[in-house]
Design a protein around this motif. Structure first.
Motif, PDB file in Angstrom:
ATOM      1  N   LYS A 286       5.928  -0.096 -13.707  1.00  0.00           N
ATOM      2  CA  LYS A 286       5.503  -0.445 -12.355  1.00  0.00           C
ATOM      3  C   LYS A 286       5.023  -1.888 -12.326  1.00  0.00           C
ATOM      4  O   LYS A 286       4.229  -2.316 -13.168  1.00  0.00           O
ATOM      5  CB  LYS A 286       4.383   0.488 -11.893  1.00  0.00           C
ATOM      6  CG  LYS A 286       4.054   0.376 -10.416  1.00  0.00           C
ATOM      7  CD  LYS A 286       3.037   1.444 -10.007  1.00  0.00           C
ATOM      8  CE  LYS A 286       2.753   1.396  -8.523  1.00  0.00           C
ATOM      9  NZ  LYS A 286       1.783   2.445  -8.112  1.00  0.00           N
ATOM     10  N   LEU A 287       5.531  -2.662 -11.365  1.00  0.00           N
ATOM     11  CA  LEU A 287       5.192  -4.071 -11.267  1.00  0.00           C
ATOM     12  C   LEU A 287       4.121  -4.294 -10.203  1.00  0.00           C
ATOM     13  O   LEU A 287       4.031  -3.552  -9.223  1.00  0.00           O
ATOM     14  CB  LEU A 287       6.438  -4.890 -10.935  1.00  0.00           C
ATOM     15  CG  LEU A 287       7.595  -4.782 -11.940  1.00  0.00           C
ATOM     16  CD1 LEU A 287       8.801  -5.590 -11.466  1.00  0.00           C
ATOM     17  CD2 LEU A 287       7.165  -5.236 -13.325  1.00  0.00           C
ATOM     18  N   ASN A 288       3.334  -5.338 -10.421  1.00  0.00           N
ATOM     19  CA  ASN A 288       2.239  -5.687  -9.515  1.00  0.00           C
ATOM     20  C   ASN A 288       2.680  -6.855  -8.635  1.00  0.00           C
ATOM     21  O   ASN A 288       2.862  -7.971  -9.134  1.00  0.00           O
ATOM     22  CB  ASN A 288       0.995  -6.058 -10.317  1.00  0.00           C
ATOM     23  CG  ASN A 288      -0.188  -6.397  -9.434  1.00  0.00           C
ATOM     24  OD1 ASN A 288      -0.083  -6.421  -8.209  1.00  0.00           O
ATOM     25  ND2 ASN A 288      -1.329  -6.665 -10.050  1.00  0.00           N
ATOM     26  N   PRO A 289       2.862  -6.642  -7.324  1.00  0.00           N
ATOM     27  CA  PRO A 289       3.333  -7.729  -6.459  1.00  0.00           C
ATOM     28  C   PRO A 289       2.351  -8.891  -6.352  1.00  0.00           C
ATOM     29  O   PRO A 289       2.742  -9.972  -5.895  1.00  0.00           O
ATOM     30  CB  PRO A 289       3.526  -7.041  -5.098  1.00  0.00           C
ATOM     31  CG  PRO A 289       2.665  -5.827  -5.150  1.00  0.00           C
ATOM     32  CD  PRO A 289       2.666  -5.389  -6.581  1.00  0.00           C
ATOM     33  N   ASP A 290       1.105  -8.688  -6.783  1.00  0.00           N
ATOM     34  CA  ASP A 290       0.108  -9.761  -6.756  1.00  0.00           C
ATOM     35  C   ASP A 290       0.060 -10.544  -8.065  1.00  0.00           C
ATOM     36  O   ASP A 290      -0.652 -11.553  -8.161  1.00  0.00           O
ATOM     37  CB  ASP A 290      -1.280  -9.186  -6.461  1.00  0.00           C
ATOM     38  CG  ASP A 290      -1.373  -8.592  -5.065  1.00  0.00           C
ATOM     39  OD1 ASP A 290      -0.744  -9.163  -4.155  1.00  0.00           O
ATOM     40  OD2 ASP A 290      -2.052  -7.563  -4.892  1.00  0.00           O
TER      41      ASP A 290
ATOM     42  N   GLU B  25       0.821  -1.204   0.000  1.00  0.00           N
ATOM     43  CA  GLU B  25       0.000   0.000   0.000  1.00  0.00           C
ATOM     44  C   GLU B  25       0.859   1.260   0.000  1.00  0.00           C
ATOM     45  O   GLU B  25       0.442   2.302  -0.523  1.00  0.00           O
ATOM     46  CB  GLU B  25      -0.922   0.008   1.229  1.00  0.00           C
ATOM     47  CG  GLU B  25      -1.857  -1.180   1.315  1.00  0.00           C
ATOM     48  CD  GLU B  25      -2.795  -1.259   0.120  1.00  0.00           C
ATOM     49  OE1 GLU B  25      -3.207  -0.190  -0.382  1.00  0.00           O
ATOM     50  OE2 GLU B  25      -3.115  -2.389  -0.303  1.00  0.00           O
ATOM     51  N   ASN B  26       2.022   1.188   0.585  1.00  0.00           N
ATOM     52  CA  ASN B  26       2.845   2.383   0.742  1.00  0.00           C
ATOM     53  C   ASN B  26       4.210   2.301   0.049  1.00  0.00           C
ATOM     54  O   ASN B  26       4.964   3.277   0.069  1.00  0.00           O
ATOM     55  CB  ASN B  26       3.063   2.663   2.234  1.00  0.00           C
ATOM     56  CG  ASN B  26       1.770   3.022   2.938  1.00  0.00           C
ATOM     57  OD1 ASN B  26       1.180   4.075   2.677  1.00  0.00           O
ATOM     58  ND2 ASN B  26       1.292   2.147   3.820  1.00  0.00           N
ATOM     59  N   TYR B  27       4.509   1.143  -0.521  1.00  0.00           N
ATOM     60  CA  TYR B  27       5.747   0.970  -1.277  1.00  0.00           C
ATOM     61  C   TYR B  27       5.419   0.382  -2.645  1.00  0.00           C
ATOM     62  O   TYR B  27       4.384  -0.276  -2.817  1.00  0.00           O
ATOM     63  CB  TYR B  27       6.713   0.036  -0.534  1.00  0.00           C
ATOM     64  CG  TYR B  27       7.390   0.675   0.656  1.00  0.00           C
ATOM     65  CD1 TYR B  27       8.712   1.102   0.590  1.00  0.00           C
ATOM     66  CD2 TYR B  27       6.697   0.864   1.853  1.00  0.00           C
ATOM     67  CE1 TYR B  27       9.335   1.688   1.681  1.00  0.00           C
ATOM     68  CE2 TYR B  27       7.313   1.456   2.955  1.00  0.00           C
ATOM     69  CZ  TYR B  27       8.624   1.863   2.858  1.00  0.00           C
ATOM     70  OH  TYR B  27       9.232   2.456   3.930  1.00  0.00           O
ATOM     71  N   SER B  28       6.300   0.611  -3.600  1.00  0.00           N
ATOM     72  CA  SER B  28       6.079   0.079  -4.946  1.00  0.00           C
ATOM     73  C   SER B  28       7.354  -0.532  -5.503  1.00  0.00           C
ATOM     74  O   SER B  28       8.456  -0.255  -5.022  1.00  0.00           O
ATOM     75  CB  SER B  28       5.573   1.182  -5.885  1.00  0.00           C
ATOM     76  OG  SER B  28       6.456   2.284  -5.907  1.00  0.00           O
ATOM     77  N   ILE B  29       7.188  -1.370  -6.529  1.00  0.00           N
ATOM     78  CA  ILE B  29       8.301  -2.075  -7.171  1.00  0.00           C
ATOM     79  C   ILE B  29       8.281  -1.743  -8.656  1.00  0.00           C
ATOM     80  O   ILE B  29       7.226  -1.807  -9.304  1.00  0.00           O
ATOM     81  CB  ILE B  29       8.176  -3.599  -6.979  1.00  0.00           C
ATOM     82  CG1 ILE B  29       7.990  -3.941  -5.494  1.00  0.00           C
ATOM     83  CG2 ILE B  29       9.413  -4.311  -7.532  1.00  0.00           C
ATOM     84  CD1 ILE B  29       7.686  -5.402  -5.238  1.00  0.00           C
ATOM     85  N   TRP B  30       9.431  -1.397  -9.194  1.00  0.00           N
ATOM     86  CA  TRP B  30       9.525  -0.949 -10.586  1.00  0.00           C
ATOM     87  C   TRP B  30      10.606  -1.724 -11.328  1.00  0.00           C
ATOM     88  O   TRP B  30      11.665  -2.020 -10.776  1.00  0.00           O
ATOM     89  CB  TRP B  30       9.863   0.543 -10.636  1.00  0.00           C
ATOM     90  CG  TRP B  30       8.796   1.418 -10.055  1.00  0.00           C
ATOM     91  CD1 TRP B  30       8.486   1.572  -8.734  1.00  0.00           C
ATOM     92  CD2 TRP B  30       7.892   2.261 -10.779  1.00  0.00           C
ATOM     93  NE1 TRP B  30       7.452   2.460  -8.577  1.00  0.00           N
ATOM     94  CE2 TRP B  30       7.066   2.903  -9.806  1.00  0.00           C
ATOM     95  CE3 TRP B  30       7.699   2.546 -12.125  1.00  0.00           C
ATOM     96  CZ2 TRP B  30       6.060   3.803 -10.161  1.00  0.00           C
ATOM     97  CZ3 TRP B  30       6.712   3.458 -12.485  1.00  0.00           C
ATOM     98  CH2 TRP B  30       5.904   4.060 -11.523  1.00  0.00           C
ATOM     99  N   LEU B  31      10.331  -2.015 -12.592  1.00  0.00           N
ATOM    100  CA  LEU B  31      11.317  -2.597 -13.498  1.00  0.00           C
ATOM    101  C   LEU B  31      11.981  -1.463 -14.266  1.00  0.00           C
ATOM    102  O   LEU B  31      11.300  -0.620 -14.865  1.00  0.00           O
ATOM    103  CB  LEU B  31      10.663  -3.569 -14.470  1.00  0.00           C
ATOM    104  CG  LEU B  31      11.559  -4.104 -15.607  1.00  0.00           C
ATOM    105  CD1 LEU B  31      12.662  -4.993 -15.036  1.00  0.00           C
ATOM    106  CD2 LEU B  31      10.733  -4.854 -16.639  1.00  0.00           C
ATOM    107  N   ALA B  32      13.307  -1.419 -14.236  1.00  0.00           N
ATOM    108  CA  ALA B  32      14.080  -0.413 -14.978  1.00  0.00           C
ATOM    109  C   ALA B  32      14.848  -1.109 -16.089  1.00  0.00           C
ATOM    110  O   ALA B  32      15.603  -2.048 -15.828  1.00  0.00           O
ATOM    111  CB  ALA B  32      15.041   0.308 -14.043  1.00  0.00           C
TER     112      ALA B  32
END
Length: 430
Positions: free
Chosen positions: A395-399, A311-318
């Protein structure tokens, strides 16, 4: 062969470059015996020859006046040290630049506090240690199948890089830190034990124990920095300060300010945290970094997924946009390291695992970034907007099962890139 006089203070590692090169060049280069730093280099006679008043400075017997240690070393060295072909010459120049830009700022930030040159800044030292681990990993891999940096004989590249690393090996690189870099250690010991090198630097005793943090010292206040600059004057090739222990030797010269790059890394001014307006969330980034550093991935990756606050952090592919321009693997690694260095302000709130896939003349760069907030972190502050435009960000979806698998592979340093190139090596931003 070039002969002349070198103006410097005692035990200046930058002057060592020129004195060692002169051993191979065959000329007679002597250190000015009555040179008093902070006085001799301020006289009208000296400034007429060397307007910047910097040392080391070299005056040849024919009247040629040169400053900057790498230039002096090149001038007084032999043709063999300069490279036998245009290709070798270019590679040597490349390594001289690498030593000054990729290594010296971080060895200075780590070593100088323990030598009494600057005040201790624990965060700057910690950052320098992390960056040097990345640099040493590159060098260790590069030297796996090489005795020397360029070609099959010692060159100016070896001399300059060894001198740049000299104080680090003497003062802070204890056996535990050195242990993973056996190829680099072998190369360093090979260079410093060459007879012509030992004629200049003598026998070097490597650091045996991690130095203790100076008591009562932490990050200096802005006022303290200002007062320090007023109090201490002198000079160096890059205006470095001189160690306290050298001040005790034979009326050694007073110290001068560090060069701007070294000072900025060693004593970073505090600025507003661009992440301060974002919700803190429940994910403890520091705890994860410790777990990732100290545990195998079969434990640290499950720990990450257990604790991650989506909810408060995100994961990104570079994904690097210009892979077709990448050539040598170590040069591609430098791109990654350079970006990490320029994004140092993000370390508290971000983590990245960036991987290089492929081989020389056929490699790509991509990785995953994890940070506080749901948007692209670089948009939070102009200070963070460096290099990120060279990458495509997704932006990646952790789910998402496929995204989660990809994230795990980057954390494990495994798998292939989207075109089938095998994993070569990785770098961690933490």
């Amino acid at each position: 062969m070039a002969s002349g006089t070198l103006y410097t203070y005692p035990d200046n590692f930058r002057a060592y470059k020129a004195l060692i090169a002169a051993q191979y060049g065959g000329g007679s280069v002597k250190v000015a015996p009555e040179f008093v730093f902070g006085e001799s280099n301020k006289t009208p006679e000296f400034l007429k020859k060397f307007p910047l008043g910097k040392v080391p400075a070299f005056e040849s017997n024919t009247g040629v006046c040169i400053t900057e240690s790498n230039a002096i070393a090149y001038y007084v060295s032999s043709n063999e040290l300069r490279g036998k072909s245009d290709s070798e010459k270019a590679q040597i120049i490349q390594w001289l630049s690498y030593a000054d830009n990729e290594i010296l700022p971080y060895t200075s930030a780590w070593v100088f506090p323990y030598m009494g040159i600057i005040e201790m800044n624990k965060q700057a030292v910690a950052n320098a240690k992390n960056e040097l681990k990345n640099v040493f990993q590159q060098l260790n891999q590069y030297l796996l199948t090489r005795t020397y940096l360029v070609g099959e004989e010692i060159t100016l590249a070896d001399i300059v890089l060894a001198c740049t690393l000299l104080n680090a090996y003497k003062y802070v690189l204890d056996p535990n830190f050195r242990k993973p870099y056996q190829n680099l250690n072998r190369w360093f010991n090979t260079i410093i034990n060459q007879p012509k090198v030992k004629n200049v630097i003598g026998t070097i005793k490597l650091c045996e124990k991690e130095p203790e943090v100076p008591k009562g010292i932490d990050s200096p206040s802005p006022q303290g920095k200002k007062e320090g600059k007023k109090k201490e004057k002198g000079g160096g090739d890059h205006k470095e300060q001189q160690p306290k222990q050298e001040q005790k030797k034979a009326a050694a010269p007073p110290a001068e300010e560090l060069d701007e790059t070294e000072l900025a890394l060693a004593e970073e001014p505090k600025s507003k945290d661009p992440f301060s307006s974002l919700p803190p969330g429940t994910f403890n980034m520091d705890d994860f970094k410790r777990a990732y550093s100290n545990q195998d991935t079969d434990k640290s990756i499950p720990y990450f997924w257990e604790k991650f606050d989506k909810e408060n952090y995100s994961i990104w592919l570079a994904e690097y946009k210009y892979n077709d321009e990448l050539k040598k693997v170590f040069m591609s690694c430098n791109l990654i390291t350079g970006m990490f260095q320029r994004l140092d302000k993000m370390r508290k709130h971000a983590f990245a695992s960036v991987c290089l896939f492929g081989k020389d003349d056929d490699n790509t760069i991509s990785g995953i970034w994890i940070w506080r907030g749901q948007g692209l972190a670089f948009e939070l502050s102009p200070d963070l907007q460096v290099d990120y435009e060279s990458y495509a960000w997704t932006k990646l979806n952790p789910d998402n099962a496929d995204h989660k698998k990809m994230i795990n592979q980057y954390l494990e340093w495994s798998g292939k890139d989207k075109d089938g190139r095998a994993f070569n090596q990785g770098k961690i931003f933490k």
